[in-house]
Design an enzyme around this catalytic site. Structure first.
Site, short mmCIF file in Angstrom:
data_model
loop_
_atom_site.label_atom_id
_atom_site.label_comp_id
_atom_site.label_asym_id
_atom_site.label_seq_id
_atom_site.Cartn_x
_atom_site.Cartn_y
_atom_site.Cartn_z
N SER A 143 15.30 31.67 29.29
CA SER A 143 15.43 32.22 30.64
C SER A 143 14.41 33.35 30.80
O SER A 143 14.07 34.04 29.83
CB SER A 143 16.83 32.80 30.85
OG SER A 143 16.89 33.51 32.08
N TYR A 157 23.67 38.02 28.10
CA TYR A 157 22.99 36.76 28.38
C TYR A 157 21.49 36.89 28.09
O TYR A 157 20.89 36.02 27.44
CB TYR A 157 23.23 36.38 29.84
CG TYR A 157 22.43 35.18 30.33
CD1 TYR A 157 22.88 33.88 30.09
CD2 TYR A 157 21.24 35.34 31.02
CE1 TYR A 157 22.15 32.79 30.53
CE2 TYR A 157 20.50 34.26 31.48
CZ TYR A 157 20.97 32.98 31.24
OH TYR A 157 20.25 31.89 31.67
#
Ligand code: NAP
Length: 248
Positions: A143, A157
């Site tokens: 990501s 995350y």
């Protein structure tokens, strides 16, 4: 002979879009999911309509026995494995680290880090030439958060995706001599259901509008990069961290 790939988290979102593109190229696909069986079955049917073959394979990537069983099921169905898309991942509600519970942190790292490592391990065991494999390719879905850090939203995350980047760099060097290329895509704000699962269904649209390209990306736009990295067109690409983030 058609190529065989396991896509973790292929029932929805980026994994599903990748399955459909590979299906259209005639690949045989293990469509892994965690709990949404109906969505996984729908993806598998759509892969068939696109021209590929698909097997629905339930399994929690955070569970070692499930991961081993997923790979065994794929190889027993198709006789081989050529590729892994390490895509399954979760987010959670946005908050500062100071407010995060132990259970949330543990699940985040169990699914996003341990799960990805276990899947990469099983792929390495089966695809490495020194272990009887024929080589192959792994694409890890990281990501843009890995380089942004996601403060006040989800630093857990973001850190889990940083681990995916580092794993990609190391494993590319480890497995290059084994005929296995390892790359990562780093999506930005992509229009999937993952944002709703973090409590903000409008997140991709709102923040996507602030990116240089002025919109969120689609799952298909990420899938196109994954498919390219898996294919022979990318035969000299390994250890790459490939941003698909609209300039974010
Ligand atoms: P999504 O639409 O929420 O889909 C998540 C997929 O992962 C589903 O197929 C889900 O299965 C599966 N999954 C979740 N936990 C699992 C587990 N423990 N074991 C096996 N499968 C599991 O997500 P997405 O947006 O497509 O995201 C895919 C990947 O891209 C993730 O790694 C995510 O971090 C990354 N990413 C997404 C964005 C974005 O903006 N969308 C941005 C950057 C990176 P069920 O259907 O059974 O729940």
């Amino acid at each position: 002979m058609s190529k065989v790939v396991l896509i973790t988290g292929a029932s929805r979102g980026i994994g599903r879009a990748t399955a459909l593109l590979l299906g259209a190229k005639g690949w045989s696909i293990g469509v892994n999911y965690a709990s949404n069986e109906a969505a996984a079955r729908e993806t598998a049917a759509a892969v068939g309509r696109a021209g590929g073959h698909a097997r629905v394979i339930q399994g929690d990537v955070a569970d070692e026995a499930s991961v081993v069983a997923m790979f065994d099921a794929l190889v027993s169905a198709y006789g081989r494995i050529d590729a892994l898309v390490n895509n399954a991942g979760i987010v959670a509600a946005g908050m500062p680290l100071a407010d995060m519970s132990y259970e949330r942190l543990k699940r985040m790292f169990d699914v996003n880090v341990l799960g990805a490592y276990l899947c990469a391990r099983e792929a390495a065991r089966r695809m490495s030439k020194d272990r009887g494999g024929e080589g192959g390719a792994i694409v890890n879905v990281s990501s843009a958060a890995a380089r942004l850090g996601s403060p006040n939203e989800y630093v857990d995350y973001a850190g889990s995706k940083g681990a995916i980047d580092t794993m990609t760099l190391g494993l590319a060097k480890e497995l290059g001599p084994q005929g296995v290329r390892v790359n990562a895509v780093r999506p930005g704000l992509i229009d999937t259901e993952i944002h709703a699962s973090g409590g903000k269904p409008e997140r991709a649209a709102v923040l996507g509008a602030q990116t240089p390209l002025g919109r969120p990306g689609t799952a298909q736009e990420v899938a196109e990069a994954i498919v390219w990295l898996l294919g022979d067109e990318a035969s000299y690409v390994t250890g790459a961290l490939f941003d698909v983030a609209g300039g974010r």
